[in-house]
Design a protein around this motif. Structure first.
Motif, PDB file in Angstrom:
ATOM      1  N   HIS A 145      14.574  26.276  58.567  1.00 16.02           N
ATOM      2  CA  HIS A 145      13.706  26.747  59.649  1.00 16.02           C
ATOM      3  C   HIS A 145      14.561  27.137  60.834  1.00 16.02           C
ATOM      4  CE1 HIS A 145      10.319  27.248  62.326  1.00 16.02           C
ATOM      5  NE2 HIS A 145      10.878  26.407  63.180  1.00 16.02           N
ATOM      6  N   THR A 146      14.389  28.349  61.315  1.00 15.80           N
ATOM      7  CA  THR A 146      15.121  28.843  62.486  1.00 15.80           C
ATOM      8  C   THR A 146      14.107  29.267  63.538  1.00 15.80           C
ATOM      9  OG1 THR A 146      16.862  29.673  61.008  1.00 15.80           O
ATOM     10  CG2 THR A 146      16.893  30.449  63.298  1.00 15.80           C
ATOM     11  N   ALA A 147      14.012  28.494  64.607  1.00 14.30           N
ATOM     12  CA  ALA A 147      12.983  28.740  65.622  1.00 14.30           C
ATOM     13  C   ALA A 147      13.222  30.049  66.369  1.00 14.30           C
ATOM     14  CB  ALA A 147      12.941  27.574  66.610  1.00 14.30           C
ATOM     15  N   GLU A 148      14.483  30.390  66.606  1.00 12.58           N
ATOM     16  CA  GLU A 148      14.801  31.629  67.321  1.00 12.58           C
ATOM     17  C   GLU A 148      15.574  32.546  66.369  1.00 12.58           C
ATOM     18  OE1 GLU A 148      16.681  30.681  71.029  1.00 12.58           O
ATOM     19  OE2 GLU A 148      14.820  29.840  71.869  1.00 12.58           O
ATOM     20  N   ALA A 149      14.890  32.955  65.314  1.00 10.88           N
ATOM     21  CA  ALA A 149      15.554  33.721  64.267  1.00 10.88           C
ATOM     22  C   ALA A 149      15.742  35.180  64.647  1.00 10.88           C
ATOM     23  CB  ALA A 149      14.751  33.627  62.967  1.00 10.88           C
ATOM     24  N   VAL A 150      14.698  35.807  65.188  1.00 11.64           N
ATOM     25  CA  VAL A 150      14.719  37.254  65.425  1.00 11.64           C
ATOM     26  C   VAL A 150      14.136  37.543  66.805  1.00 11.64           C
ATOM     27  CG1 VAL A 150      13.876  39.497  64.617  1.00 11.64           C
ATOM     28  CG2 VAL A 150      14.463  37.710  62.956  1.00 11.64           C
ATOM     29  N   PRO A 151      14.885  38.214  67.694  1.00  8.08           N
ATOM     30  CA  PRO A 151      14.329  38.558  69.003  1.00  8.08           C
ATOM     31  C   PRO A 151      13.100  39.447  68.868  1.00  8.08           C
ATOM     32  CG  PRO A 151      16.715  38.849  68.986  1.00  8.08           C
ATOM     33  CD  PRO A 151      16.308  38.618  67.561  1.00  8.08           C
ATOM     34  N   ALA A 152      12.057  39.129  69.633  1.00  6.25           N
ATOM     35  CA  ALA A 152      10.842  39.935  69.610  1.00  6.25           C
ATOM     36  C   ALA A 152      11.096  41.274  70.297  1.00  6.25           C
ATOM     37  CB  ALA A 152       9.704  39.184  70.287  1.00  6.25           C
ATOM     38  N   MET A 153      10.400  42.302  69.837  1.00  8.85           N
ATOM     39  CA  MET A 153      10.574  43.661  70.381  1.00  8.85           C
ATOM     40  C   MET A 153       9.219  44.216  70.821  1.00  8.85           C
ATOM     41  SD  MET A 153      13.256  45.304  67.619  1.00  8.85           S
ATOM     42  CE  MET A 153      12.242  44.939  66.177  1.00  8.85           C
ATOM     43  N   ARG A 154       8.532  43.489  71.673  1.00  6.06           N
ATOM     44  CA  ARG A 154       7.207  43.927  72.105  1.00  6.06           C
ATOM     45  C   ARG A 154       7.309  45.087  73.097  1.00  6.06           C
ATOM     46  NH1 ARG A 154       6.711  38.103  72.449  1.00  6.06           N
ATOM     47  NH2 ARG A 154       5.667  37.350  70.559  1.00  6.06           N
ATOM     48  N   PRO A 155       6.311  45.966  73.129  1.00  5.91           N
ATOM     49  CA  PRO A 155       6.358  47.081  74.077  1.00  5.91           C
ATOM     50  C   PRO A 155       6.109  46.601  75.504  1.00  5.91           C
ATOM     51  CG  PRO A 155       4.288  47.098  72.856  1.00  5.91           C
ATOM     52  CD  PRO A 155       5.132  46.008  72.258  1.00  5.91           C
ATOM     53  N   PRO A 156       6.723  47.263  76.474  1.00  7.58           N
ATOM     54  CA  PRO A 156       7.721  48.342  76.310  1.00  7.58           C
ATOM     55  C   PRO A 156       9.074  47.748  75.916  1.00  7.58           C
ATOM     56  CG  PRO A 156       7.410  47.865  78.637  1.00  7.58           C
ATOM     57  CD  PRO A 156       6.427  46.997  77.901  1.00  7.58           C
ATOM     58  N   HIS A 157       9.676  48.341  74.896  1.00  5.32           N
ATOM     59  CA  HIS A 157      10.961  47.840  74.411  1.00  5.32           C
ATOM     60  C   HIS A 157      12.010  48.936  74.541  1.00  5.32           C
ATOM     61  CE1 HIS A 157      13.790  45.440  72.100  1.00  5.32           C
ATOM     62  NE2 HIS A 157      14.081  46.523  71.402  1.00  5.32           N
ATOM     63  N   ASP A 158      13.090  48.619  75.249  1.00  5.35           N
ATOM     64  CA  ASP A 158      14.204  49.544  75.403  1.00  5.35           C
ATOM     65  C   ASP A 158      15.135  49.373  74.214  1.00  5.35           C
ATOM     66  OD1 ASP A 158      16.281  51.152  76.146  1.00  5.35           O
ATOM     67  OD2 ASP A 158      16.654  50.188  78.083  1.00  5.35           O
ATOM     68  N   LEU A 159      15.147  50.355  73.322  1.00  7.14           N
ATOM     69  CA  LEU A 159      15.986  50.269  72.135  1.00  7.14           C
ATOM     70  C   LEU A 159      17.460  50.445  72.455  1.00  7.14           C
ATOM     71  CD1 LEU A 159      13.078  51.347  71.043  1.00  7.14           C
ATOM     72  CD2 LEU A 159      14.383  51.784  68.976  1.00  7.14           C
ATOM     73  N   ARG A 160      17.777  50.861  73.649  1.00  9.41           N
ATOM     74  CA  ARG A 160      19.173  51.069  74.029  1.00  9.41           C
ATOM     75  C   ARG A 160      19.421  50.374  75.362  1.00  9.41           C
ATOM     76  NH1 ARG A 160      18.748  52.147  69.536  1.00  9.41           N
ATOM     77  NH2 ARG A 160      19.262  54.053  68.400  1.00  9.41           N
ATOM     78  N   THR A 177      11.064  30.691  58.486  1.00  5.52           N
ATOM     79  CA  THR A 177      11.371  29.587  57.585  1.00  5.52           C
ATOM     80  C   THR A 177      11.596  30.161  56.194  1.00  5.52           C
ATOM     81  OG1 THR A 177       9.938  28.112  58.860  1.00  5.52           O
ATOM     82  CG2 THR A 177      10.607  27.367  56.671  1.00  5.52           C
ATOM     83  N   VAL A 178      12.737  29.831  55.598  1.00  8.64           N
ATOM     84  CA  VAL A 178      13.047  30.290  54.245  1.00  8.64           C
ATOM     85  C   VAL A 178      13.102  29.068  53.335  1.00  8.64           C
ATOM     86  CG1 VAL A 178      14.655  31.566  52.780  1.00  8.64           C
ATOM     87  CG2 VAL A 178      14.364  32.234  55.173  1.00  8.64           C
ATOM     88  N   VAL A 179      12.336  29.119  52.254  1.00 12.13           N
ATOM     89  CA  VAL A 179      12.275  28.024  51.289  1.00 12.13           C
ATOM     90  C   VAL A 179      12.886  28.519  49.978  1.00 12.13           C
ATOM     91  CG1 VAL A 179      10.820  26.327  50.147  1.00 12.13           C
ATOM     92  CG2 VAL A 179      10.161  27.226  52.395  1.00 12.13           C
ATOM     93  N   HIS A 180      13.884  27.790  49.502  1.00 14.57           N
ATOM     94  CA  HIS A 180      14.588  28.172  48.273  1.00 14.57           C
ATOM     95  C   HIS A 180      14.227  27.204  47.149  1.00 14.57           C
ATOM     96  CE1 HIS A 180      17.221  31.022  50.418  1.00 14.57           C
ATOM     97  NE2 HIS A 180      17.336  30.093  51.361  1.00 14.57           N
ATOM     98  N   HIS A 181      13.792  27.743  46.020  1.00 12.69           N
ATOM     99  CA  HIS A 181      13.485  26.959  44.829  1.00 12.69           C
ATOM    100  C   HIS A 181      14.305  27.469  43.644  1.00 12.69           C
ATOM    101  CE1 HIS A 181       9.600  26.386  47.084  1.00 12.69           C
ATOM    102  NE2 HIS A 181       9.818  25.136  46.700  1.00 12.69           N
ATOM    103  N   THR A 182      14.450  26.622  42.667  1.00 10.77           N
ATOM    104  CA  THR A 182      15.074  27.062  41.419  1.00 10.77           C
ATOM    105  C   THR A 182      14.257  26.550  40.240  1.00 10.77           C
ATOM    106  OG1 THR A 182      17.092  27.083  40.071  1.00 10.77           O
ATOM    107  CG2 THR A 182      16.615  25.058  41.262  1.00 10.77           C
ATOM    108  N   THR A 183      14.315  27.293  39.148  1.00 12.21           N
ATOM    109  CA  THR A 183      13.675  26.899  37.904  1.00 12.21           C
ATOM    110  C   THR A 183      14.576  27.298  36.752  1.00 12.21           C
ATOM    111  OG1 THR A 183      11.772  27.270  36.446  1.00 12.21           O
ATOM    112  CG2 THR A 183      12.373  29.069  37.904  1.00 12.21           C
ATOM    113  N   ASP A 184      14.513  26.528  35.678  1.00  9.61           N
ATOM    114  CA  ASP A 184      15.281  26.869  34.480  1.00  9.61           C
ATOM    115  C   ASP A 184      14.406  27.611  33.470  1.00  9.61           C
ATOM    116  OD1 ASP A 184      13.626  24.866  33.682  1.00  9.61           O
ATOM    117  OD2 ASP A 184      15.208  23.508  32.993  1.00  9.61           O
ATOM    118  N   GLU A 185      13.263  28.120  33.945  1.00 13.84           N
ATOM    119  CA  GLU A 185      12.363  28.889  33.094  1.00 13.84           C
ATOM    120  C   GLU A 185      12.151  30.279  33.698  1.00 13.84           C
ATOM    121  OE1 GLU A 185       8.950  26.396  33.068  1.00 13.84           O
ATOM    122  OE2 GLU A 185       9.730  25.084  31.509  1.00 13.84           O
TER     123      GLU A 185
END
Length: 453
Positions: free
Chosen positions: A380-395, A293-301
């Motif tokens: 909010h992105t529920a499936e933002a980044v695939p998990a890389m739990r071991p054992p993980h084949d990097l190729r 979840t990314v929350v964006h705010h702005t301020t003029d200070e």
């Protein structure tokens, strides 16, 4: 005997950065390529929302200037990267401390020399740098951390991949690093780099992430995450990318679309996210995902924000925000003049009333009131980044069988580098299997389809 007529040599399904970069390599080799994208725009998860002159990334994954594929991928010559300040800022016990800056002299030998000099200095000697205190310790601990990062930056990837594989959290404790350094620096840093707050990621993937941090600078694309896929799309030959076209089924010689019927080809490359790929090819593994979840705010200070262009991590884990930054200090193009853009990332399941909880946490992290800040967006992105739990084949294999290939961050590491590298591998496999340096059998035109701008 007449050869069958094809409408393209290769059809790429998915116009994220993996599919677009693979298309670049194929077209550069003279292979006619059509990229089909179901959405009305390219980029997939690398998208940027525009609100009143602000450019707001939906996921905001951190990049590194040391990612090799950012230099090697055709079409990214014009990409401008905006770097964060060296190292990171750690918030601990109401104070901010800089850590993870490069070693003096830029080498492990220089860092080790600094450790020895500090350890042997007489008491009262004025050798201590600017006070760091907690959370990572004094001058000696800082020098040891720099030595660790220097060694990590210089360790060959092959050696890292040969290490025993554990969950990252377990591996950190088995390497002799001081517990204070692990808890206050390595855990929050790796959580930010991997989008994995519990550090269940494979230790090999964590090592690669730490190596990228140690050998380069954290950065973001100038203008927002969407700039990267848009550059790739614009620099492809006209008519290559077709948006608003949904693939219904695939085979080794065709793609059937819901809008335009069958497109015949010599090979198909699935470059969608993992779940969409498994929908077209049942049996493909679908990993778990890390929500972001990314929350964006702005301020003029903006004068109230004294972190500059630094990435700020919460070493105390005292609220929902894992990391935050005044992104407009890193990339001024993301906010109108006179306004500050503060982008903050929550990892895992967000709390109820997430904006209120984030504001309260940011007030402590930045040491200023956030009551007057304006909320621009909560993504909010529920499936933002695939998990890389071991054992993980990097190729993970990109060639399923002759004529059918798959790429994406779910076949490599769950980073921009991993997505681009998997596309590189897939394009190489396709070219090797086709064994052709130019277009073959391109007899029939593609059906009329919408094109990317």
């Amino acid at each position: 005997m007449l050869e069958p007529a094809y409408q393209a040599d290769v059809v790429v399904v998915g116009a994220g950065i993996a599919g677009l970069s693979a298309a670049h390599r194929l077209t550069s080799a003279g292979v006619t390529t059509a990229v089909l994208e179901a959405a009305p725009y390219v980029g997939g998860r690398m998208s940027t929302e525009k609100v009143d002159g602000f450019r707001l990334d939906r996921i905001g994954q951190l990049l590194s200037t040391s990612y090799p594929e950012l230099r090697l991928t055709p079409g990214l010559d014009a990409l401008v990267l905006r770097s964060f300040a060296p190292g990171v800022l750690l918030h601990h016990d109401g104070r901010r401390h800089r850590a993870g800056t490069p070693a003096p002299g830029g080498s492990a030998r220089g860092a080790l020399h600094a450790v020895r000099a500090l350890a042997s200095a007489p008491r009262g000697s004025a050798v201590s740098p600017v006070r760091t205190g907690p959370p990572v310790g004094g001058a000696v601990d800082q020098a040891r951390l720099r030595a660790l990062l220097s060694r990590t930056a210089g360790t060959p990837v092959e050696r890292m991949l040969a290490r025993p594989e554990l969950p990252a959290a377990q591996a950190l404790g088995a390497r002799g690093v001081p517990a204070r350094t692990i808890d206050a620096f390595l855990r929050p840093l790796l959580a930010a780099l991997l989008c994995d707050p519990e550090l269940t990621t494979s230790s090999r993937c964590a090592d690669l992430a730490l190596r990228a941090f140690a050998s380069g600078r954290l950065c973001v694309p100038e203008g927002g995450a969407e700039v990267l896929p848009e550059l790739l799309a614009r620099s492809l030959p006209p008519g290559t990318v077709h948006t608003g076209v949904r693939a219904a089924s695939v085979s080794t010689t065709s793609v059937t679309t819901t809008e335009h019927g069958e497109i015949r080809c010599r090979a198909v490359l699935l470059a969608t996210d993992a779940r969409a790929a498994a929908g077209l090819l049942p049996g493909l593994r679908v990993p778990d995902f890390h929500p972001v979840t990314v929350v964006h705010h702005t301020t003029d200070e903006p004068a109230d924000l004294s972190t500059g262009a630094s990435l700020l991590l919460d070493a105390d884990r005292g609220g929902p925000v894992a990391h935050t930054a005044v992104v407009s200090n890193v990339d001024p193009s993301r906010a109108p003049a006179g306004r500050a853009l503060v982008s903050s990332t929550v990892l895992g399941t967000p709390p109820d009333e997430v904006d209120t909880a984030v504001r309260m946490h940011l007030a402590r992290l930045y040491g200023t009131s956030t009551r007057r800040w304006e909320t621009l967006a909560v993504h909010h992105t529920a499936e933002a980044v695939p998990a890389m739990r071991p054992p993980h084949d990097l190729r993970r294999p990109v060639r399923l069988l002759a004529g059918l290939y798959v790429c994406g961050d779910h076949r490599d590491t769950s980073t921009v580098q991993g997505a681009l590298h998997s596309a590189h591998r897939a394009a190489s496999a396709i070219l090797a299997d086709l064994g052709a340096a130019g277009p073959l059998h391109r007899a029939d035109p593609l059906p009329a389809m919408r094109r990317a701008a």
